[in-house]
Design a protein around this motif. Structure first.
Motif, short mmCIF file in Angstrom:
data_model
loop_
_atom_site.label_atom_id
_atom_site.label_comp_id
_atom_site.label_asym_id
_atom_site.label_seq_id
_atom_site.Cartn_x
_atom_site.Cartn_y
_atom_site.Cartn_z
N TRP A 142 -0.62 -7.75 6.37
CA TRP A 142 -1.71 -7.40 5.48
C TRP A 142 -1.14 -7.04 4.11
O TRP A 142 -0.17 -6.28 4.03
CB TRP A 142 -2.50 -6.20 6.01
CG TRP A 142 -3.41 -6.48 7.16
CD1 TRP A 142 -3.15 -6.28 8.49
CD2 TRP A 142 -4.75 -7.00 7.09
NE1 TRP A 142 -4.23 -6.64 9.24
CE2 TRP A 142 -5.24 -7.07 8.42
CE3 TRP A 142 -5.60 -7.38 6.04
CZ2 TRP A 142 -6.53 -7.53 8.72
CZ3 TRP A 142 -6.87 -7.82 6.35
CH2 TRP A 142 -7.32 -7.90 7.67
N GLN B 294 -2.46 -6.01 -0.07
CA GLN B 294 -3.53 -5.56 -0.95
C GLN B 294 -3.24 -6.07 -2.36
O GLN B 294 -2.13 -5.87 -2.87
CB GLN B 294 -3.59 -4.03 -0.94
CG GLN B 294 -4.65 -3.41 -1.82
CD GLN B 294 -4.41 -1.92 -2.02
OE1 GLN B 294 -3.35 -1.52 -2.47
NE2 GLN B 294 -5.41 -1.11 -1.69
N LEU C 60 1.18 -3.92 3.03
CA LEU C 60 0.63 -2.78 3.74
C LEU C 60 1.30 -2.61 5.11
O LEU C 60 1.91 -1.58 5.39
CB LEU C 60 -0.88 -2.93 3.94
CG LEU C 60 -1.73 -2.90 2.67
CD1 LEU C 60 -3.19 -3.18 2.99
CD2 LEU C 60 -1.58 -1.58 1.95
N ASP D 126 -9.58 1.97 -3.75
CA ASP D 126 -9.37 1.02 -2.65
C ASP D 126 -9.98 -0.34 -2.98
O ASP D 126 -9.78 -1.31 -2.23
CB ASP D 126 -9.98 1.53 -1.34
CG ASP D 126 -9.35 2.83 -0.88
OD1 ASP D 126 -10.06 3.63 -0.23
OD2 ASP D 126 -8.16 3.05 -1.18
N ALA E 125 -10.24 -3.80 -4.04
CA ALA E 125 -9.13 -4.76 -4.12
C ALA E 125 -9.50 -5.97 -3.28
O ALA E 125 -10.52 -5.98 -2.59
CB ALA E 125 -7.84 -4.15 -3.57
N TYR F 270 -8.05 -7.91 -0.09
CA TYR F 270 -7.11 -7.69 1.01
C TYR F 270 -6.84 -9.04 1.67
O TYR F 270 -7.74 -9.72 2.13
CB TYR F 270 -7.69 -6.70 2.01
CG TYR F 270 -7.77 -5.30 1.43
CD1 TYR F 270 -8.84 -4.93 0.62
CD2 TYR F 270 -6.75 -4.38 1.64
CE1 TYR F 270 -8.90 -3.67 0.05
CE2 TYR F 270 -6.80 -3.12 1.08
CZ TYR F 270 -7.88 -2.77 0.28
OH TYR F 270 -7.92 -1.53 -0.29
#
Lengths: 114, 108
Positions: free
Chosen positions: A34, A36, A46, A86, A88, A90
């Motif tokens: 993952w 970001q 992440l 947060d 963003a 992903y």
């Protein structure tokens, strides 16, 4: 499948709400990653999984972020009590994990926290 | 961890070769160099990768210097559809470390 599938494409949450993102890796790939992307260019790692086991979680903000990859289910990334920062895109990616194995990326989930 | 540095942006005329440089001066002997590109906000697309030798595929060529401290991605005949952000990435074990990318604009 032959592609990494991420759902939903877009997600809007009010500050403080929970957000859950899903990723189906390519069949046969044992690693899931993952990332970001906040600013247009910058990718922040992440977490990664080897099958259902966390492989590397050095990039995860531990307080509000969690992730799982369970057998026979899409992988998930969950953000409890979302904050404005947060917001963003992903991205999820998968690979075989061998030395000559590139990452295959999905098209991302755009999270907007209002 | 090895880091990469790339120019922020470059222009290239359509039909000409686009040469995108990347510095990875702290790379270790077993770390691969990967190149990806991102068109608009889509997921990054794999282009090519290498360890020591130069590599070529249907999309591009990758030239790695003998000391492995830098590399160049070559798109031999750039088209408008090659306009994208190009990322040079060092793979350390099973970690892929992104640089900040080069925004390539192909001009008609």
């Amino acid at each position: 499948g032959e592609e990494v599938a991420q759902t939903p494409k877009h997600l809007v949450r009010g500050e403080g709400q929970k957000a859950k993102l899903y990723c189906a890796p390519i069949k046969g790939h044992s690693y899931v990653f993952w990332y970001q992307q906040v600013l247009k260019n910058e990718f922040k790692f992440l977490i990664s999984f080897q099958n259902e086991n966390v492989f590397d979680e050095t990039g995860m903000p531990k307080e509000r972020f969690s992730a799982k990859c369970l057998p026979n289910s899409p992988c998930s990334l969950e953000i409890q009590a979302t904050k404005l920062e947060d917001s963003a895109v992903y991205f999820c990616a998968s690979s075989h994990g061998g030395l000559n194995s590139p990452l295959h990326f999905g098209n991302g989930t755009r999270l907007t926290v209002t | 961890d090895a880091k990469t540095t790339q120019p922020t942006s470059m222009d290239c005329a359509e039909g000409r070769a686009a040469n995108l440089p990347c510095n990875h001066s702290t790379i270790s002997g077993n770390e691969y160099v990967y190149w990806y590109r991102q068109i608009h906000s889509q997921g990054p697309q794999y282009i090519i990768h290498g360890l020591k030798n130069n590599e070529t595929n249907e999309m591009a060529s990758l030239i790695i210097t003998e000391d492995r401290k830098s590399s160049t991605l070559i798109l031999p005949h750039a088209t408008l559809r090659d306009t994208a952000v190009y990322y040079c990435i060092v793979r350390v074990a099973v970690r892929y470390i992104f640089g900040t990318g080069t925004r390539l604009k192909v001009l008609a």
